[in-house]
Design an enzyme around this catalytic site. Structure first.
Site, mmCIF file in Angstrom:
data_model
loop_
_atom_site.group_PDB
_atom_site.id
_atom_site.type_symbol
_atom_site.label_atom_id
_atom_site.label_comp_id
_atom_site.label_asym_id
_atom_site.label_seq_id
_atom_site.Cartn_x
_atom_site.Cartn_y
_atom_site.Cartn_z
ATOM 1 N N GLY A 20 -9.757 -99.020 53.757
ATOM 2 C CA GLY A 20 -10.246 -97.848 54.475
ATOM 3 C C GLY A 20 -10.628 -98.166 55.904
ATOM 4 N N SER A 140 -2.201 -97.200 43.502
ATOM 5 C CA SER A 140 -2.156 -98.629 43.194
ATOM 6 C C SER A 140 -0.921 -98.910 42.362
ATOM 7 C CB SER A 140 -3.404 -99.042 42.405
ATOM 8 O OG SER A 140 -3.280 -100.356 41.877
ATOM 9 N N TYR A 153 -8.742 -98.080 34.750
ATOM 10 C CA TYR A 153 -8.299 -98.115 36.145
ATOM 11 C C TYR A 153 -6.832 -97.717 36.252
ATOM 12 C CZ TYR A 153 -7.336 -99.883 40.838
ATOM 13 O OH TYR A 153 -6.947 -99.999 42.140
#
Length: 249
Positions: A20, A140, A153
């Protein structure tokens, strides 16, 4: 230096470190008015100083609808619009958690930020988002893989991929493009701490990557800026892997 985002208003959630922060820096150097969010004020202050170019840090939790309202209230007051949203804030399990060990707290924490928080980070921007704007979601490689002990996840990132497809259809009438950047193992502080505590894991990861190394946050940032820029104006609903070839090969 290219100025692809001169005068554009860009929001980066989870912008105080890692991918980020690297991305926010790149947007700012290319002329954008950058807003970042983060939970910890000290880290947020350090990040906005590092970004420079008048970047503004708004303390808040991306999983909190009230905090997201405060973020966009500030952007509305300052500029009255948003041109790019990089929904980056997310979390992961530090230790493997097989199916039989998953509890409600872990489920709520991961889905609360990675899925619920990401959804509302985008939804709350819509009234301000310019027609023809761009949304980039941080996914991801885990959304395409079955990493053991990481099913929560993995599932959250698969949801992110699905959001991009559906939202592309939802927002097509406004010319708003939604795409996903999907990093592989990346040299962030969190990743480095994880690897340093587990000797041998880094070597194992590198063996799974054709380019035989971890990625750099700035390499992911380059992909985000491409997806947010007019250079990708005919790309929508796509997933761009920045993973050294680990998924493709």
């Amino acid at each position: 230096m290219s100025k692809r985002f001169e005068g554009k208003v860009v929001v980066v959630t989870g912008g105080s470190e890692g991918i980020g922060l690297a991305t926010a820096k790149r947007f700012a150097t290319e002329g954008a008015h950058v807003y970042i969010t983060g939970r910890r004020q000290e880290a947020l202050d350090t990040a906005t100083k590092a970004i420079g170019h008048g970047a503004i840090g708004i303390q808040g939790d991306a999983s909190s609808v009230a905090d997201l309202d405060s973020l966009y209230d500030r952007v509305r007051a300052d500029h009255g619009k948003v041109d790019v949203v990089f929904a980056n804030a997310g979390t992961a399990e530090v230790n493997p958690r097989p199916l039989g060990e998953i509890d409600e707290e872990a489920f709520d924490r991961l889905f609360g930020l990675n899925v619920r928080g990401l959804l509302f980070s985008v939804q709350k921007a819509l009234p301000l988002l310019s027609d023809g704007g761009a949304i980039v979601l941080n996914g991801s490689v885990a959304g395409s893989k079955g990493f053991p002990g990481q099913s929560l996840y993995n599932a959250t990132k698969a949801a992110v991929r699905s959001f991009a497809r559906s939202w592309t259809a939802d927002l097509a009438p406004r010319g708003i493009r939604v795409n996903v950047v999907a990093p592989g193992g990346t040299e962030t502080k969190m990743m480095r701490n994880f690897l340093d505590e587990r000797p041998g894991v880094e070597d194992m990861l590198q063996q799974l990557v054709p380019l035989a190394r971890l990625g750099e946050p700035d390499e992911v940032a380059s992909a985000v800026l491409f997806l947010a820029s007019d250079e990708s104006r005919y790309i929508a609903g796509a997933e761009l892997f920045v993973d050294g070839g680990s998924v493709a090969v």
